[in-house]
Write a protein that holds these residues in place. Sequence first.
Motif, PDB file in Angstrom:
ATOM      1  N   ALA A 259       0.833  -1.205   0.000  1.00 55.82           N
ATOM      2  CA  ALA A 259       0.000   0.000   0.000  1.00 55.82           C
ATOM      3  C   ALA A 259       0.869   1.256   0.000  1.00 55.82           C
ATOM      4  O   ALA A 259       0.579   2.237  -0.712  1.00 55.82           O
ATOM      5  CB  ALA A 259      -0.928  -0.012   1.216  1.00 55.82           C
ATOM      6  N   ALA A 260       1.942   1.230   0.785  1.00 58.94           N
ATOM      7  CA  ALA A 260       2.845   2.380   0.831  1.00 58.94           C
ATOM      8  C   ALA A 260       3.551   2.581  -0.509  1.00 58.94           C
ATOM      9  O   ALA A 260       3.724   3.720  -0.968  1.00 58.94           O
ATOM     10  CB  ALA A 260       3.868   2.198   1.947  1.00 58.94           C
ATOM     11  N   LEU A 261       3.930   1.495  -1.152  1.00 56.45           N
ATOM     12  CA  LEU A 261       4.613   1.585  -2.444  1.00 56.45           C
ATOM     13  C   LEU A 261       3.682   2.122  -3.525  1.00 56.45           C
ATOM     14  O   LEU A 261       4.124   2.840  -4.431  1.00 56.45           O
ATOM     15  CB  LEU A 261       5.167   0.225  -2.850  1.00 56.45           C
ATOM     16  CG  LEU A 261       6.268  -0.365  -1.964  1.00 56.45           C
ATOM     17  CD1 LEU A 261       6.807  -1.657  -2.570  1.00 56.45           C
ATOM     18  CD2 LEU A 261       7.398   0.624  -1.747  1.00 56.45           C
ATOM     19  N   VAL A 262       2.412   1.764  -3.438  1.00 57.31           N
ATOM     20  CA  VAL A 262       1.446   2.296  -4.405  1.00 57.31           C
ATOM     21  C   VAL A 262       1.376   3.816  -4.298  1.00 57.31           C
ATOM     22  O   VAL A 262       1.322   4.527  -5.309  1.00 57.31           O
ATOM     23  CB  VAL A 262       0.051   1.671  -4.191  1.00 57.31           C
ATOM     24  CG1 VAL A 262      -1.003   2.432  -5.004  1.00 57.31           C
ATOM     25  CG2 VAL A 262       0.055   0.207  -4.605  1.00 57.31           C
ATOM     26  N   GLU A 263       1.396   4.342  -3.078  1.00 58.64           N
ATOM     27  CA  GLU A 263       1.367   5.778  -2.897  1.00 58.64           C
ATOM     28  C   GLU A 263       2.628   6.433  -3.454  1.00 58.64           C
ATOM     29  O   GLU A 263       2.563   7.503  -4.077  1.00 58.64           O
ATOM     30  CB  GLU A 263       1.200   6.119  -1.406  1.00 58.64           C
ATOM     31  CG  GLU A 263      -0.145   5.703  -0.824  1.00 58.64           C
ATOM     32  CD  GLU A 263      -1.322   6.251  -1.625  1.00 58.64           C
ATOM     33  OE1 GLU A 263      -1.298   7.481  -1.936  1.00 58.64           O
ATOM     34  OE2 GLU A 263      -2.223   5.465  -1.958  1.00 58.64           O
ATOM     35  N   VAL A 264       3.768   5.784  -3.229  1.00 54.65           N
ATOM     36  CA  VAL A 264       5.018   6.300  -3.800  1.00 54.65           C
ATOM     37  C   VAL A 264       4.927   6.293  -5.328  1.00 54.65           C
ATOM     38  O   VAL A 264       5.347   7.246  -5.998  1.00 54.65           O
ATOM     39  CB  VAL A 264       6.222   5.463  -3.332  1.00 54.65           C
ATOM     40  CG1 VAL A 264       7.497   5.908  -4.040  1.00 54.65           C
ATOM     41  CG2 VAL A 264       6.398   5.571  -1.825  1.00 54.65           C
ATOM     42  N   ALA A 265       4.352   5.229  -5.882  1.00 56.69           N
ATOM     43  CA  ALA A 265       4.226   5.100  -7.337  1.00 56.69           C
ATOM     44  C   ALA A 265       3.304   6.180  -7.907  1.00 56.69           C
ATOM     45  O   ALA A 265       3.606   6.789  -8.938  1.00 56.69           O
ATOM     46  CB  ALA A 265       3.702   3.716  -7.700  1.00 56.69           C
TER      47      ALA A 265
END
Length: 270
Positions: A259-265
């Motif tokens: 979920a955190a990586l999706v936000e970074v993406a």
Amino acid sequence: MTIAFNHPLNPDVEIPHYTPQGNECALFEHAWTRQLPILLKGPTGCGKTRFVQHMAARLGLPLSTVSCHDDLTAADLTGRYLLKGGETVWMDGPLTKAVRDGGICYLDEIVEARKDVSVVLHPLTDDRRILPLERTGEVLEAGPGFMVIVSYNPGYQNLMKALKPSTRQRFVSIEFDFLPPEREIATVSLESGLAEARVAPLVELARRLRALKGQDLEEGVSTRLLIYCASLIDAGLPAIDAVRAAIIEPLTDEPDVKAALVEVARAAIG
């Protein structure tokens, strides 16, 4: 700069593209001329295997690639007796075949193999250049057309899977890393067909995620995954869906981290 050549023996065969990071192509050619073994080290997906494929094709050499794993033994490389047509016959392994016939034997991620694999390489990687086959009683001498190359990822090393100094010091060593952004953009664009302007945000995302290695992520984003992602986008998949499938999911199974990586993406690619 991406290098592409035509095969020296067959001009119609295109040699795999490769983007040099430094003087590794010249170093490889000099090592080949002097019959020196080579050790490649660097993170997963930074271009080590493509480099070997490129140089083998560029020099017109047969290439045998062995992906090392926990169960790989010396016998898997040298050969074994097998039943064939009711008779027991000796079958050369990939290393023995390369010694007999010439060409490159490339052992990818050598530290993953059992310890006896390194031992069997020792007499081939010093001035003797021989391969003793205990089961057949032969001692094969490697000719000028033989070369052994090994690779590993130093980031995965631990006390149980470290390359011993007695093995490391038998090789000329070349260190690899990820390309600078502008060159990685060009490489990913060339390999995937996606325009460089659309590749640039993906490379920026990879740069951000690589900074998390050793924190939330065990490994950074490989150039290989970037090419997969860009290929999916070029085929028509929405960018965020391509990033999820080709970058985020291969990196982690943790829901919170994903979920955190999706936000970074989303922040990186818009």
